[in-house]
Design a protein around this motif. Structure first.
Motif, short mmCIF file in Angstrom:
data_model
loop_
_atom_site.label_atom_id
_atom_site.label_comp_id
_atom_site.label_asym_id
_atom_site.label_seq_id
_atom_site.Cartn_x
_atom_site.Cartn_y
_atom_site.Cartn_z
N GLN A 44 -4.71 -48.99 6.48
CA GLN A 44 -4.99 -48.17 5.50
C GLN A 44 -5.46 -48.86 4.02
N HIS A 45 -4.67 -50.10 4.02
CA HIS A 45 -4.93 -50.86 2.78
C HIS A 45 -6.10 -51.57 2.82
N ALA A 46 -6.70 -52.18 3.90
CA ALA A 46 -7.81 -52.49 4.34
C ALA A 46 -9.05 -51.69 4.12
N ALA A 47 -8.63 -50.37 4.59
CA ALA A 47 -9.80 -49.11 3.99
C ALA A 47 -10.01 -48.88 2.83
N ALA A 48 -8.99 -49.02 2.00
CA ALA A 48 -8.90 -48.67 0.60
C ALA A 48 -9.53 -49.74 -0.17
N VAL A 49 -9.30 -51.40 0.17
CA VAL A 49 -10.00 -52.32 -0.37
C VAL A 49 -11.46 -52.26 -0.18
N ARG A 50 -11.76 -51.93 0.92
CA ARG A 50 -13.24 -51.76 1.54
C ARG A 50 -13.94 -50.68 0.64
N ASP A 51 -13.49 -49.55 0.52
CA ASP A 51 -13.86 -48.45 -0.25
C ASP A 51 -14.11 -48.85 -1.66
N ALA A 52 -13.34 -49.64 -2.10
CA ALA A 52 -13.11 -50.18 -3.56
C ALA A 52 -14.43 -51.07 -3.75
N GLY A 86 -8.67 -59.97 -9.53
CA GLY A 86 -8.18 -59.00 -10.47
C GLY A 86 -6.86 -58.28 -10.02
N PHE A 87 -6.74 -58.60 -8.74
CA PHE A 87 -5.32 -57.93 -8.04
C PHE A 87 -4.17 -58.72 -8.38
N THR A 88 -4.45 -60.05 -8.24
CA THR A 88 -3.46 -61.20 -8.41
C THR A 88 -3.14 -61.45 -10.08
N ASP A 89 -4.39 -61.26 -10.93
CA ASP A 89 -4.08 -61.14 -12.22
C ASP A 89 -3.03 -59.96 -12.66
N TRP A 90 -3.33 -58.84 -12.25
CA TRP A 90 -2.53 -57.67 -12.42
C TRP A 90 -0.89 -58.01 -12.06
N LEU A 91 -0.94 -58.44 -10.80
CA LEU A 91 0.44 -58.74 -10.17
C LEU A 91 1.19 -59.76 -11.15
N THR A 92 0.35 -60.80 -11.63
CA THR A 92 1.08 -61.88 -12.85
C THR A 92 1.48 -60.99 -13.83
N GLU A 93 0.61 -60.23 -14.39
CA GLU A 93 0.76 -59.55 -15.68
C GLU A 93 2.07 -58.57 -15.60
N THR A 94 2.51 -58.01 -14.55
CA THR A 94 3.49 -57.21 -14.15
C THR A 94 4.68 -57.84 -13.89
N GLY A 95 4.70 -59.32 -13.68
CA GLY A 95 5.82 -59.84 -13.29
C GLY A 95 5.99 -59.94 -11.91
N TRP A 96 5.21 -59.52 -11.06
CA TRP A 96 5.66 -59.43 -9.45
C TRP A 96 6.02 -60.27 -8.79
N THR A 97 7.04 -60.38 -8.02
CA THR A 97 7.56 -61.43 -7.11
C THR A 97 7.53 -61.01 -5.83
N GLU A 98 7.18 -61.87 -4.69
CA GLU A 98 7.01 -61.27 -3.36
C GLU A 98 8.46 -61.05 -2.82
N PRO A 99 8.75 -59.77 -2.57
CA PRO A 99 10.01 -59.64 -1.90
C PRO A 99 10.14 -59.91 -0.34
N GLY A 101 10.01 -58.48 3.04
CA GLY A 101 9.56 -57.41 3.78
C GLY A 101 8.43 -57.31 3.08
N HIS A 102 7.96 -55.95 3.14
CA HIS A 102 6.62 -55.52 2.73
C HIS A 102 6.71 -54.44 1.57
N ASP A 103 5.98 -54.71 0.50
CA ASP A 103 5.74 -53.65 -0.52
C ASP A 103 4.27 -53.41 -0.69
N PHE A 104 3.79 -52.71 -1.62
CA PHE A 104 2.30 -52.43 -1.79
C PHE A 104 1.59 -53.64 -1.83
N ALA A 105 2.18 -54.53 -2.75
CA ALA A 105 1.08 -55.85 -3.03
C ALA A 105 0.96 -56.48 -1.75
N THR A 106 2.27 -56.62 -0.82
CA THR A 106 2.26 -57.62 0.12
C THR A 106 1.20 -57.14 1.35
N LEU A 107 1.34 -55.82 1.45
CA LEU A 107 0.56 -55.12 2.32
C LEU A 107 -1.03 -55.24 1.79
#
Length: 124
Positions: A44-52, A86-99, A101-107
Protein backbone atom coordinates in the motif's frame (compact mmCIF):
# COMPACT_ATOMS: atom_id res chain seq x y z
CA UNK A 1 32.60 15.16 -24.57
CA UNK A 2 29.92 12.78 -23.30
CA UNK A 3 26.44 13.44 -24.71
CA UNK A 4 24.74 10.49 -23.02
CA UNK A 5 21.59 11.16 -20.99
CA UNK A 6 23.39 10.33 -17.75
CA UNK A 7 26.38 12.52 -18.53
CA UNK A 8 28.66 9.49 -18.52
CA UNK A 9 27.76 8.60 -14.95
CA UNK A 10 27.33 4.91 -14.18
CA UNK A 11 24.96 4.05 -11.34
CA UNK A 12 23.67 6.50 -8.76
CA UNK A 13 25.81 9.38 -7.55
CA UNK A 14 27.44 8.82 -4.18
CA UNK A 15 25.15 11.43 -2.60
CA UNK A 16 21.96 9.78 -3.90
CA UNK A 17 19.58 9.56 -0.92
CA UNK A 18 18.32 6.17 -2.08
CA UNK A 19 21.67 4.58 -1.22
CA UNK A 20 21.33 5.40 2.48
CA UNK A 21 17.66 4.45 2.67
CA UNK A 22 18.35 1.10 1.01
CA UNK A 23 21.30 0.42 3.33
CA UNK A 24 19.10 1.06 6.36
CA UNK A 25 15.69 -0.30 5.39
CA UNK A 26 16.23 -3.00 2.73
CA UNK A 27 16.84 -5.65 5.44
CA UNK A 28 13.25 -5.08 6.58
CA UNK A 29 12.04 -6.75 3.36
CA UNK A 30 13.27 -10.04 4.81
CA UNK A 31 10.59 -9.67 7.50
CA UNK A 32 7.95 -10.42 4.83
CA UNK A 33 8.49 -14.14 5.45
CA UNK A 34 7.59 -13.77 9.12
CA UNK A 35 4.87 -11.09 9.00
CA UNK A 36 2.36 -11.67 6.18
CA UNK A 37 0.47 -8.46 7.01
CA UNK A 38 3.65 -6.49 6.43
CA UNK A 39 3.58 -7.35 2.73
CA UNK A 40 0.16 -5.74 2.34
CA UNK A 41 1.17 -2.65 4.32
CA UNK A 42 4.37 -2.12 2.33
CA UNK A 43 2.48 -2.76 -0.91
CA UNK A 44 0.00 0.00 0.00
CA UNK A 45 2.83 2.40 0.81
CA UNK A 46 4.62 1.54 -2.44
CA UNK A 47 1.41 2.27 -4.37
CA UNK A 48 0.99 5.60 -2.57
CA UNK A 49 4.59 6.63 -3.34
CA UNK A 50 4.23 5.57 -6.94
CA UNK A 51 0.97 7.49 -7.27
CA UNK A 52 2.66 10.58 -5.85
CA UNK A 53 5.50 10.29 -8.38
CA UNK A 54 3.65 9.41 -11.56
CA UNK A 55 1.47 11.96 -13.32
CA UNK A 56 -2.07 10.78 -14.17
CA UNK A 57 -1.41 9.65 -17.77
CA UNK A 58 1.74 7.68 -16.86
CA UNK A 59 0.01 6.12 -13.85
CA UNK A 60 -3.15 5.05 -15.69
CA UNK A 61 -1.08 3.39 -18.41
CA UNK A 62 0.82 1.34 -15.85
CA UNK A 63 -2.03 0.20 -13.62
CA UNK A 64 -1.68 -0.52 -9.90
CA UNK A 65 1.49 -1.67 -8.19
CA UNK A 66 1.35 -5.13 -6.68
CA UNK A 67 4.22 -6.79 -4.87
CA UNK A 68 6.08 -8.98 -7.33
CA UNK A 69 4.16 -7.75 -10.39
CA UNK A 70 5.92 -6.20 -13.36
CA UNK A 71 4.77 -2.67 -14.16
CA UNK A 72 5.12 -1.12 -17.59
CA UNK A 73 5.77 2.46 -16.44
CA UNK A 74 8.86 2.58 -14.24
CA UNK A 75 9.51 4.87 -11.35
CA UNK A 76 12.55 7.00 -12.14
CA UNK A 77 15.54 7.22 -9.79
CA UNK A 78 15.53 11.02 -9.88
CA UNK A 79 11.84 11.24 -8.95
CA UNK A 80 12.15 8.75 -6.10
CA UNK A 81 15.30 10.48 -4.84
CA UNK A 82 13.46 13.82 -4.72
CA UNK A 83 10.58 12.18 -2.88
CA UNK A 84 12.95 10.61 -0.33
CA UNK A 85 14.73 13.93 0.25
CA UNK A 86 11.43 15.66 0.99
CA UNK A 87 10.17 12.84 3.18
CA UNK A 88 13.36 12.53 5.22
CA UNK A 89 13.56 16.33 5.60
CA UNK A 90 10.03 16.23 7.02
CA UNK A 91 11.02 13.42 9.40
CA UNK A 92 13.99 15.47 10.59
CA UNK A 93 11.84 18.56 11.12
CA UNK A 94 9.35 16.59 13.21
CA UNK A 95 12.09 15.00 15.34
CA UNK A 96 11.19 11.46 14.25
CA UNK A 97 13.31 8.61 15.58
CA UNK A 98 13.08 5.08 14.26
CA UNK A 99 11.01 2.92 16.59
CA UNK A 100 11.23 -0.76 17.26
CA UNK A 101 8.67 -2.31 14.95
CA UNK A 102 6.83 -0.49 12.20
CA UNK A 103 5.27 2.95 12.05
CA UNK A 104 4.16 5.03 9.08
CA UNK A 105 7.70 6.27 8.34
CA UNK A 106 9.41 2.89 8.53
CA UNK A 107 6.72 1.36 6.32
CA UNK A 108 7.11 4.20 3.82
CA UNK A 109 10.90 3.89 3.74
CA UNK A 110 10.65 0.11 3.43
CA UNK A 111 8.28 0.66 0.49
CA UNK A 112 10.88 2.96 -1.08
CA UNK A 113 13.36 0.07 -0.83
CA UNK A 114 10.86 -2.25 -2.47
CA UNK A 115 10.46 0.24 -5.35
CA UNK A 116 14.24 0.60 -5.68
CA UNK A 117 14.57 -3.17 -5.90
CA UNK A 118 11.62 -3.67 -8.25
CA UNK A 119 12.78 -0.99 -10.68
CA UNK A 120 16.50 -1.73 -10.20
CA UNK A 121 17.18 1.95 -9.48
CA UNK A 122 20.67 1.58 -8.07
CA UNK A 123 22.17 -0.38 -10.97
CA UNK A 124 24.32 1.31 -13.59
Amino acid sequence: MDNSPTGGQVGPPSDCPLVGVVATYLPRLSEFAFEPGLVAEVDQHAAAVRDALLPGPRRSAAGPVRAGAAVSTPVRREDLSDYVLGFTDWLTETGWTEPVGHDFATLRLTAVCWLVREYDLLSP
